[in-house]
Motif scaffolding. Structure first.
Motif, PDB file in Angstrom:
ATOM      1  N   THR A   1       2.130  82.317 -61.755  1.00  0.00           N
ATOM      2  CA  THR A   1       1.126  83.045 -61.821  1.00  0.00           C
ATOM      3  C   THR A   1       0.646  84.107 -61.814  1.00  0.00           C
ATOM      4  O   THR A   1       1.764  85.403 -61.844  1.00  0.00           O
ATOM      5  CB  THR A   1       1.557  83.209 -59.523  1.00  0.00           C
ATOM      6  OG1 THR A   1       2.385  82.510 -59.382  1.00  0.00           O
ATOM      7  CG2 THR A   1       0.887  83.719 -59.025  1.00  0.00           C
TER       8      THR A   1
ATOM      9  N   ARG B   1       3.247  76.526 -67.462  1.00  0.00           N
ATOM     10  CA  ARG B   1       3.011  75.759 -66.956  1.00  0.00           C
ATOM     11  C   ARG B   1       1.939  74.162 -67.755  1.00  0.00           C
ATOM     12  O   ARG B   1       2.188  73.098 -66.720  1.00  0.00           O
ATOM     13  CB  ARG B   1       0.891  76.287 -67.062  1.00  0.00           C
ATOM     14  CG  ARG B   1       1.184  77.211 -65.878  1.00  0.00           C
ATOM     15  CD  ARG B   1      -0.947  77.728 -65.945  1.00  0.00           C
ATOM     16  NE  ARG B   1      -0.857  78.385 -64.804  1.00  0.00           N
ATOM     17  CZ  ARG B   1      -1.110  78.240 -63.943  1.00  0.00           C
ATOM     18  NH1 ARG B   1      -1.674  77.192 -62.707  1.00  0.00           N
ATOM     19  NH2 ARG B   1      -1.389  79.207 -62.287  1.00  0.00           N
TER      20      ARG B   1
ATOM     21  N   SER C   1       3.166  78.119 -56.713  1.00  0.00           N
ATOM     22  CA  SER C   1       2.008  78.758 -57.926  1.00  0.00           C
ATOM     23  C   SER C   1       0.528  78.963 -56.722  1.00  0.00           C
ATOM     24  O   SER C   1      -0.039  80.268 -56.854  1.00  0.00           O
ATOM     25  CB  SER C   1       1.983  78.575 -59.513  1.00  0.00           C
ATOM     26  OG  SER C   1       1.639  77.476 -58.752  1.00  0.00           O
ATOM     27  N   GLU C   2      -0.050  78.438 -56.829  1.00  0.00           N
ATOM     28  CA  GLU C   2      -1.226  78.651 -55.796  1.00  0.00           C
ATOM     29  C   GLU C   2      -0.983  79.229 -54.623  1.00  0.00           C
ATOM     30  O   GLU C   2      -2.120  79.883 -53.933  1.00  0.00           O
ATOM     31  CB  GLU C   2      -1.675  76.867 -55.906  1.00  0.00           C
ATOM     32  CG  GLU C   2      -2.549  75.908 -56.883  1.00  0.00           C
ATOM     33  CD  GLU C   2      -2.750  74.219 -56.430  1.00  0.00           C
ATOM     34  OE1 GLU C   2      -2.629  74.384 -55.477  1.00  0.00           O
ATOM     35  OE2 GLU C   2      -2.698  73.626 -57.419  1.00  0.00           O
TER      36      GLU C   2
ATOM     37  N   LYS D   1       3.240  74.334 -59.625  1.00  0.00           N
ATOM     38  CA  LYS D   1       1.665  73.919 -59.213  1.00  0.00           C
ATOM     39  C   LYS D   1       1.598  74.225 -57.508  1.00  0.00           C
ATOM     40  O   LYS D   1       0.192  74.978 -57.656  1.00  0.00           O
ATOM     41  CB  LYS D   1       1.855  72.714 -59.083  1.00  0.00           C
ATOM     42  CG  LYS D   1      -0.097  72.503 -59.605  1.00  0.00           C
ATOM     43  CD  LYS D   1      -0.410  71.493 -60.106  1.00  0.00           C
ATOM     44  CE  LYS D   1      -2.255  71.327 -59.989  1.00  0.00           C
ATOM     45  NZ  LYS D   1      -2.365  72.368 -60.065  1.00  0.00           N
ATOM     46  N   LEU D   2       2.614  74.024 -56.202  1.00  0.00           N
ATOM     47  CA  LEU D   2       1.791  74.392 -55.489  1.00  0.00           C
ATOM     48  C   LEU D   2       2.266  76.191 -54.793  1.00  0.00           C
ATOM     49  O   LEU D   2       1.540  76.197 -54.468  1.00  0.00           O
ATOM     50  CB  LEU D   2       2.881  72.961 -54.102  1.00  0.00           C
ATOM     51  CG  LEU D   2       2.507  71.599 -54.810  1.00  0.00           C
ATOM     52  CD1 LEU D   2       2.752  71.188 -53.271  1.00  0.00           C
ATOM     53  CD2 LEU D   2       1.130  71.584 -54.175  1.00  0.00           C
TER      54      LEU D   2
ATOM     55  N   SER E   1       7.930  79.429 -60.388  1.00  0.00           N
ATOM     56  CA  SER E   1       6.129  79.538 -59.901  1.00  0.00           C
ATOM     57  C   SER E   1       5.666  81.158 -59.968  1.00  0.00           C
ATOM     58  O   SER E   1       4.286  81.731 -60.033  1.00  0.00           O
ATOM     59  CB  SER E   1       6.341  79.094 -58.397  1.00  0.00           C
ATOM     60  OG  SER E   1       6.827  80.105 -57.337  1.00  0.00           O
TER      61      SER E   1
ATOM     62  N   GLU F   1      -1.191  82.474 -55.447  1.00  0.00           N
ATOM     63  CA  GLU F   1      -2.562  83.671 -55.889  1.00  0.00           C
ATOM     64  C   GLU F   1      -2.920  84.347 -54.754  1.00  0.00           C
ATOM     65  O   GLU F   1      -3.711  84.729 -54.505  1.00  0.00           O
ATOM     66  CB  GLU F   1      -3.614  82.447 -56.358  1.00  0.00           C
ATOM     67  CG  GLU F   1      -2.824  82.187 -57.974  1.00  0.00           C
ATOM     68  CD  GLU F   1      -2.886  80.703 -58.722  1.00  0.00           C
ATOM     69  OE1 GLU F   1      -4.346  80.888 -57.840  1.00  0.00           O
ATOM     70  OE2 GLU F   1      -3.112  80.692 -59.981  1.00  0.00           O
ATOM     71  N   ASN F   2      -2.790  83.166 -53.194  1.00  0.00           N
ATOM     72  CA  ASN F   2      -3.275  83.768 -51.743  1.00  0.00           C
ATOM     73  C   ASN F   2      -2.603  85.144 -51.539  1.00  0.00           C
ATOM     74  O   ASN F   2      -3.343  85.307 -50.539  1.00  0.00           O
ATOM     75  CB  ASN F   2      -3.243  82.665 -51.288  1.00  0.00           C
ATOM     76  CG  ASN F   2      -4.350  81.928 -51.611  1.00  0.00           C
ATOM     77  OD1 ASN F   2      -5.443  81.998 -52.517  1.00  0.00           O
ATOM     78  ND2 ASN F   2      -4.259  80.119 -51.804  1.00  0.00           N
TER      79      ASN F   2
END
Length: 284
Positions: free
Chosen positions: A107, A121, A167-168, A164-165, A103, A171-172
């Motif tokens: 990112t 990805r 990496s999201e 995936k989770l 991740s 990003e925050n």
């Protein structure tokens, strides 16, 4: 003004017409697909509808008739249940660790090699897209039956899902700690572990616990293809037929109680992690 209004109405009518056509095409394809599947089905779907609940009735009937034997069955199949939970736990742990590493590499703004983001990805997409049971069947052919193929198959799918989770979530994360560490000469690994992971660790753990619940069900299902655990025992009892349905009912109950207990415990910890993190941010 009138021309704009007329154009808008024309576009709306065209969109509605297109949606209607697509809906009709979907209905035609669904009906045609159902008829094809029903025609190739040995007994016919419609003909088999009256027998839908026969198997369930047989299982429940034998379980009620031999209810006094259920506690003994619980003890008998408890080791298999523990094996199933161990498969889920090991695959979740391995998958989460690999997902954490990947991740960071996918990112945007954190990846050390930006051109590698898209290929990695796609790798995560492939890991998520291939069902665990397909990977498990291939590994069973190569390695033989047992818990190891199931653990590897579930771990690979876990990497794709959690990668995936995670990496999201990354990003925050705020980049200020990362920039501060970079200014004092910290390496990329140090910046990630000290600047990003502490911010997102509650979300990581929350997603990992949720995935653990899913993996328990997945490991039980993989037992049907010879991957060990309680699913293997369930397949054997169901294949035996009449006379073993009470044992199948006991396994169903064991698995159901385990999933409910794990769901309640993990939900409790997920709420504490996420809400605790939110309260901490609010105090800051």
């Amino acid at each position: 003004m009138r021309n704009i209004h007329d154009e808008y109405l024309a576009q709306v009518r065209a969109k509605r017409l297109l949606n209607t056509i697509l809906l009709l095409v979907f209905i035609v394809l669904m009906v045609a697909g159902f008829q094809t599947a029903n025609a190739r089905n040995a007994g016919g779907f419609i003909d088999g509808l009256p027998n839908t609940f026969d198997f369930m009735a047989d299982v429940v009937g034998e379980a009620v008739e031999r209810a006094h034997l259920l506690p003994g069955y619980f003890v008998k199949y408890l080791p298999s249940l523990i094996e199933t939970v161990n498969i889920a736990g090991a695959s979740t742990l391995l998958g989460a660790l690999f997902a954490l590493c990947i991740s960071m590499l996918v990112t945007r703004g954190l990846a050390p090699v930006p051109w590698a983001i898209m290929p990695l990805r796609r790798v995560l997409d492939i890991l998520r897209a291939v069902p665990e049971i397909v990977v498990a069947l291939v590994l069973i052919f190569l390695l033989g039956g047992g818990p190891v193929p199931a653990m590897i198959a579930i771990a690979l799918h876990t990497v794709g899902a959690l990668g995936k989770l995670f990496s999201e979530v990354n990003e925050n994360a705020s980049l200020k700690p990362v920039e501060g560490l970079e200014s004092v000469g910290a390496g990329w690994v140090q910046r990630m572990m000290l600047g990003v992971v502490p911010q997102v660790a509650p979300n990581y753990l929350s997603y990992a616990l949720l995935r653990f619940e899913i993996n328990i069900r997945a490991s039980a299902i993989l037992g049907f293809v010879g991957a060990g655990g309680i699913g293997y025992d369930l397949r054997n009892t169901m294949s035996w037929g009449q006379g073993k349905f009470d044992e199948a009912a006991a396994i169903f109950l064991l698995l159901f109680m385990t999933i409910v207990i794990v769901d309640q415990i993990s939900s409790h910890f997920r709420n504490r992690l996420t809400h605790g993190a939110m309260r901490g941010e609010a105090r800051v």
